[in-house]
Design a protein around this motif. Sequence first.
Motif, PDB file in Angstrom:
ATOM      1  N   VAL A 101       1.068  -1.071  -0.004  1.00 59.56           N
ATOM      2  CA  VAL A 101      -0.068  -0.212   0.077  1.00 59.56           C
ATOM      3  C   VAL A 101       0.745   0.891   0.041  1.00 59.56           C
ATOM      4  O   VAL A 101       0.250   2.331  -0.462  1.00 59.56           O
ATOM      5  N   GLN A 102       2.168   1.415   0.835  1.00 61.58           N
ATOM      6  CA  GLN A 102       2.737   2.402   0.923  1.00 61.58           C
ATOM      7  C   GLN A 102       3.590   2.708  -0.235  1.00 61.58           C
ATOM      8  O   GLN A 102       4.378   3.670  -0.283  1.00 61.58           O
ATOM      9  N   ALA A 103       3.996   1.624  -0.708  1.00 62.67           N
ATOM     10  CA  ALA A 103       5.001   1.377  -2.242  1.00 62.67           C
ATOM     11  C   ALA A 103       4.518   2.643  -3.723  1.00 62.67           C
ATOM     12  O   ALA A 103       3.341   2.317  -3.770  1.00 62.67           O
ATOM     13  N   ASP A 104       5.392   3.194  -3.855  1.00 61.59           N
ATOM     14  CA  ASP A 104       5.496   3.773  -5.166  1.00 61.59           C
ATOM     15  C   ASP A 104       4.892   3.351  -6.578  1.00 61.59           C
ATOM     16  O   ASP A 104       4.169   3.032  -7.017  1.00 61.59           O
ATOM     17  N   GLY A 105       5.202   1.467  -6.026  1.00 60.58           N
ATOM     18  CA  GLY A 105       5.240   0.712  -7.004  1.00 60.58           C
ATOM     19  C   GLY A 105       5.690  -0.347  -6.940  1.00 60.58           C
ATOM     20  O   GLY A 105       6.621  -0.494  -6.072  1.00 60.58           O
ATOM     21  N   ILE A 106       5.258  -1.287  -7.719  1.00 58.14           N
ATOM     22  CA  ILE A 106       5.455  -3.384  -7.011  1.00 58.14           C
ATOM     23  C   ILE A 106       6.438  -4.239  -8.298  1.00 58.14           C
ATOM     24  O   ILE A 106       5.537  -3.707  -9.538  1.00 58.14           O
ATOM     25  N   VAL A 107       7.378  -4.733  -8.183  1.00 54.10           N
ATOM     26  CA  VAL A 107       7.524  -5.646  -8.985  1.00 54.10           C
ATOM     27  C   VAL A 107       7.504  -6.783  -8.478  1.00 54.10           C
ATOM     28  O   VAL A 107       7.958  -7.030  -7.221  1.00 54.10           O
ATOM     29  N   PHE A 108       6.867  -7.989  -8.901  1.00 57.25           N
ATOM     30  CA  PHE A 108       6.689  -9.147  -8.869  1.00 57.25           C
ATOM     31  C   PHE A 108       7.852 -10.186 -10.200  1.00 57.25           C
ATOM     32  O   PHE A 108       7.588  -9.950 -10.688  1.00 57.25           O
ATOM     33  N   VAL A 109       8.089 -10.817  -8.446  1.00 57.87           N
ATOM     34  CA  VAL A 109       9.720 -11.802 -10.084  1.00 57.87           C
ATOM     35  C   VAL A 109       8.911 -12.889  -8.763  1.00 57.87           C
ATOM     36  O   VAL A 109       9.267 -13.322  -7.807  1.00 57.87           O
ATOM     37  N   SER A 110       8.686 -13.853 -10.360  1.00 61.65           N
ATOM     38  CA  SER A 110       8.431 -15.665  -9.686  1.00 61.65           C
ATOM     39  C   SER A 110       8.670 -16.711 -10.592  1.00 61.65           C
ATOM     40  O   SER A 110       8.831 -16.118 -11.467  1.00 61.65           O
ATOM     41  N   ALA A 111       9.609 -17.639  -9.607  1.00 64.58           N
ATOM     42  CA  ALA A 111       9.756 -18.445 -10.588  1.00 64.58           C
ATOM     43  C   ALA A 111       8.741 -19.380 -11.386  1.00 64.58           C
ATOM     44  O   ALA A 111       7.320 -19.312 -10.770  1.00 64.58           O
ATOM     45  N   VAL A 112       9.010 -20.223 -11.944  1.00 67.12           N
ATOM     46  CA  VAL A 112       7.359 -20.763 -12.614  1.00 67.12           C
ATOM     47  C   VAL A 112       7.396 -22.024 -12.298  1.00 67.12           C
ATOM     48  O   VAL A 112       8.179 -22.347 -12.662  1.00 67.12           O
ATOM     49  N   TYR A 113       6.514 -23.092 -12.005  1.00 73.92           N
ATOM     50  CA  TYR A 113       5.641 -23.780 -11.417  1.00 73.92           C
ATOM     51  C   TYR A 113       4.485 -24.371 -12.193  1.00 73.92           C
ATOM     52  O   TYR A 113       3.426 -23.572 -11.299  1.00 73.92           O
TER      53      TYR A 113
END
Length: 188
Positions: free
Chosen positions: A77-89
Amino acid sequence: MAITVVWSSPNKDGLTAAAKDRVITGILSAGYEAEEIHLNQMKMEHCRACGNGWGICRTKGQCIIKDDFAAVYEKLVQADGIVFVSAVYWHDITECMKAFLDRLRRCETARNGFLKDKRCLLIACAGGTGLGAVECLHNLEETLKHMNMRAYDRLTVIRYNKGYMLPTLEKAGETYAARLEDGFDMQY
């Protein structure tokens, strides 16, 4: 400007961790703050679908489970931006990421809307053939769209392209941070 990088992989030294490190390097080199959240290191339960399928997530925008979920939610909520990084399963995001996003989606779509219009950078890392990376990003973006969040870009890193994609992630992180500050219009 603060950007939160949420990542999920049990391997702290693998392809997903390398991708996360490279995007953070880019964000930092642009002069912005980056905070990483490693979901595999958090105490994060799966949604219990309490209260006949909807608990206080619908009425109060909170979850009754006492774990790390609320603290991570607040950081987003507080972040100006969000990066999502996920391994692929299995052509999808990791189970840790799914568990977190399922609970987040319930609080966001049912009541809160705190993350509406957040611009996100999405990265899928596949160590195998890479065939599931694009589907993984699609599934992640569909989940974020339920919360009215926006994907700024979608990047795949596979074992065959990591030689050029990992350096590209530094530039992607730098550009993403700059675009968050300068503003950009995105339409779905």
